[in-house]
Structures are given as structure tokens and as C-alpha cells.
Design an enzyme around this catalytic site. Structure first.
Site, PDB file in Angstrom:
ATOM      1  N   GLY A 153       0.818  -1.203   0.000  1.00  0.00           N
ATOM      2  CA  GLY A 153       0.000   0.000   0.000  1.00  0.00           C
ATOM      3  C   GLY A 153       0.852   1.253   0.000  1.00  0.00           C
ATOM      4  N   ASN A 193       0.759 -10.253 -11.217  1.00  0.00           N
ATOM      5  CA  ASN A 193       1.937 -10.651 -11.973  1.00  0.00           C
ATOM      6  C   ASN A 193       1.672 -12.035 -12.567  1.00  0.00           C
ATOM      7  OD1 ASN A 193       2.440 -12.591  -9.935  1.00  0.00           O
ATOM      8  ND2 ASN A 193       3.938 -11.289  -8.888  1.00  0.00           N
ATOM      9  N   ALA A 219      10.739  -8.501 -16.743  1.00  0.00           N
ATOM     10  CA  ALA A 219      11.577  -7.872 -17.763  1.00  0.00           C
ATOM     11  C   ALA A 219      10.971  -7.955 -19.153  1.00  0.00           C
ATOM     12  CB  ALA A 219      12.956  -8.521 -17.754  1.00  0.00           C
ATOM     13  N   THR A 220      10.000  -8.846 -19.342  1.00  0.00           N
ATOM     14  CA  THR A 220       9.367  -8.994 -20.654  1.00  0.00           C
ATOM     15  C   THR A 220       8.416  -7.847 -20.954  1.00  0.00           C
ATOM     16  OG1 THR A 220       9.519 -11.387 -20.459  1.00  0.00           O
ATOM     17  CG2 THR A 220       7.984 -10.535 -22.102  1.00  0.00           C
ATOM     18  N   THR A 223      12.500  -5.574  -5.971  1.00  0.00           N
ATOM     19  CA  THR A 223      11.536  -5.318  -4.901  1.00  0.00           C
ATOM     20  C   THR A 223      10.814  -3.995  -5.149  1.00  0.00           C
ATOM     21  OG1 THR A 223      13.021  -6.427  -3.347  1.00  0.00           O
ATOM     22  CG2 THR A 223      11.216  -5.146  -2.418  1.00  0.00           C
ATOM     23  N   ASP A 236       4.754  -2.550  -7.649  1.00  0.00           N
ATOM     24  CA  ASP A 236       4.022  -1.452  -7.018  1.00  0.00           C
ATOM     25  C   ASP A 236       4.316  -0.125  -7.712  1.00  0.00           C
ATOM     26  OD1 ASP A 236       2.909  -3.167  -5.112  1.00  0.00           O
ATOM     27  OD2 ASP A 236       4.652  -2.971  -3.814  1.00  0.00           O
ATOM     28  N   ARG A 284      17.784   0.314  -8.850  1.00  0.00           N
ATOM     29  CA  ARG A 284      18.178   0.802  -7.536  1.00  0.00           C
ATOM     30  C   ARG A 284      17.780  -0.219  -6.483  1.00  0.00           C
ATOM     31  NH1 ARG A 284      15.016   6.552  -8.376  1.00  0.00           N
ATOM     32  NH2 ARG A 284      16.386   7.428  -9.970  1.00  0.00           N
ATOM     33  N   GLY A 315      16.140  -1.464  -2.851  1.00  0.00           N
ATOM     34  CA  GLY A 315      15.032  -1.099  -1.980  1.00  0.00           C
ATOM     35  C   GLY A 315      13.731  -0.958  -2.737  1.00  0.00           C
TER      36      GLY A 315
END
EC number: 2.7.1.15
Length: 297
Positions: A41, A182, A215-216, A241, A245, A278, A280
Site C-alpha cells: 500500500g 503478476n 523484464a518482458t 523489490t 508497485d 536501484r 530497496g
């Protein structure tokens, strides 16, 4: 300005970086450990705010130090936290292992998020003023259903990320406009192993479906039209990660701004592409000029 409401989780991500994720019973030595504000969220709220929207976060944090840091991180990113309540006890946490290829495995402990099992006074009013409501499944399902139904009552577009994946009741699906699983979630929800078949099966339940394919790129379906495949930019991933979102938050903004579907999907994919370069989750999410720069390449 576009207004996005988010009803969902806030977690502190406890992230361990390793060369190779351990198998069952195996111990490995990691390279680094970080605590990074996250939660699906909060991640989507931050992604939408950095993409250029006014964002309201509805949820809960605990009375621990993590709770204060989570609230501060949201506010620093421009997210309104007036409806992010503080409850006695620990905040939610996510325990994440990231391997050398940027892949991850996650265990979520709900903490304060588990108390968000209904809409509190004022929540529906915030939802009613939004252009879109973003939902995930890291808070109790009863609140997700209540939020979606409130959005439907007020004609607000509802976007659901079905994660962590679980069976979706008809009363929720009936109030969802766009479902964004996903590939794994789409397969789990439908039992179909092919993403196109899974998306088609989900399209029988909701008006629009986007299946993200890493990646597709992504696969988009809407009723009365053929499938649309939008490739992702080619980048070197460091940490995936929060990429999903980031995609959802940016997509919600693009659609609220009435960008054409293909352009909105490509713009959201550009945002996700910046984020995976990046480390995180929330820390990796790009601001609008960065999205525009990646989109233009």
C-alpha cells in the site's frame, strides 16, 4: 491535479542481500542488510505521489519506531497521512531476501496492518473524492471489499493488485475495474499456465486485466478488443523489490490523466524500469522527471 486514494499496508522491509538465496535447511552469508520503508500500500502511494498525483493513504502503523519512520517516509514523499492511524503494538514487517540477479523472496508479518479490517470514519469520504482507489491484499480482505464497494458507490475507478495471492470473492471482483496480477498470481488465480490464457480467464471476472511479466513487459486485455503486449525497457536489474508497485502507482496516475492505454502502460513500465536499477522498494521509486526521461529513451 489527479487524486489517488490507497487503502492498504505499510511495512518496514528488512532486506538481506545475498549472492544466492538459501534453499531449505541451508545457511548462506549475506552481503548487506537494510531496513527500508515499504508495504504494498505504502509503495503504491509513494509511487503515485512521485509520479505526480495527490495521494491519500488509508491504513495503520504501530506504536514502535518503525511506525514513526513509515509515516515520515510517506509524508516526505508528499503522501497525505491524515487517515493513516496509529494502533498499539508493532508495525507490519516484510522479511526480504534479494539475490545477485535482483530476484526476491518475501515473508510478510501483518502487525498493525491486521487491524485494518473495516473502513474507519472518514475513509469513505476520502475514497469518494479520488480519481482512483488502489487496493492490495496485505490487509484483511473485509476492508479490501469494503473499500472497493465504497469506490463503486461513488463512481471511483478501482485497481486491485491481488498480492499476496488468495481466492477473490465475487463481492470484491464485482467492484474491481482493473486487476493487475503478476504472472505467478495470474496462474495461481486461474490454474492456467499460459499468461494469455490466464488473462483471458480473469477478463471474464473484471472489465480490464494487466498481467505484469517482469523484464518482458506486460499483457493488457479489455473486453471487446484484442490483447496488447507492451515491452519493458531493457535495463540491468539490481533489485526488483517494489517494481510491481511502482508500475501500478504510475499506471494509476497515467490512466487518471487520460493517457491512451498503450502510452500509459509504457509510461508505467518506464517507471518500473527506473526502480529496478536501484536497491530497496520505496527508496527506488522514481520522480516524474525520471520517468519521463526513461520513457523518452
Amino acid at each position: 491535479m489527479t487524486h489517488i486514494a490507497v487503502l492498504g499496508s505499510t511495512n518496514m522491509d528488512l532486506v538481506t542481500y545475498v549472492d544466492k538465496a538459501p534453499r531449505r535447511g541451508e545457511t548462506v552469508t549475506g552481503r548487506e542488510f537494510r531496513t527500508v520503508p515499504g508495504g504494498k500500500g505504502a509503495n503504491q502511494a509513494i509511487a503515485a505521489a512521485r509520479a505526480g498525483a495527490t495521494v491519500s493513504m488509508i491504513g495503520a502503523v504501530g506504536t514502535d519506531a518503525y511506525g514513526a519512520r513509515l509515516r515520515d517516509t510517506l509524508e516526505h514523499s508528499g503522501v497525505d497521512t491524515d487517515f493513516l492511524r496509529t494502533v498499539q503494538g508493532p508495525s507490519g514487517t516484510a522479511h526480504i531476501v534479494v539475490d545477485a540477479e535482483g530476484g526476491n523472496a518475501i515473508v510478510v508479518i501483518p502487525g498493525a496492518n491486521g487491524t485494518v479490517d473495516h473502513l474507519s470514519p472518514g475513509d469513505e469520504g476520502v475514497i469518494a473524492t479520488a480519481d482512483a482507489l488502489l487496493l492490495q491484499l496485505e490487509i484483511p480482505l473485509a476492508a479490501v471489499v469494503a473499500g472497493a464497494q465504497a469506490a463503486r458507490r461513488h463512481g471511483v475507478r478501482t485497481v486491485l493488485t491481488p498480492s499476496p495471492v488468495q481466492p477473490l470473492p465475487s463481492e470484491l471482483l464485482d467492484a474491481v475495474d482493473l486487476l493487475v496480477p503478476n504472472e505467478y498470481e495470474a496462474v495461481t488465480l486461474t490454474g492456467r499456465t499460459d499468461p494469455r490464457e490466464a488473462a483471458a480467464a480473469l477478463l471474464e471476472l473484471v472489465p480490464e486485466v494487466v498481467v505484469t511479466l517482469g523484464a518482458t513487459g506486460c499483457l493488457y486485455l479489455t473486453r471487446g478488443a484484442g490483447p496488447l503486449v507492451v515491452p519493458a525497457p531493457r535495463v540491468t536489474a539490481v533489485d526488483s523489490t517494489g517494481a510491481g508497485d511502482t508500475f501500478v502507482g504510475a499506471l494509476a496516475v497515467a490512466r487518471a490523466e487520460e493517457k491512451p492505454v498503450r502510452e500509459a502502460l509504457a509510461w508505467a513500465a518506464a517507471a518500473a524500469a527506473v526502480s529496478v536499477q536501484r536497491e530497496g522498494a520505496s527508496a527506488s521509486m522514481p520522480y516524474r522527471p525520471e520517468i519521463e526521461a526513461q520513457y523518452g529513451t
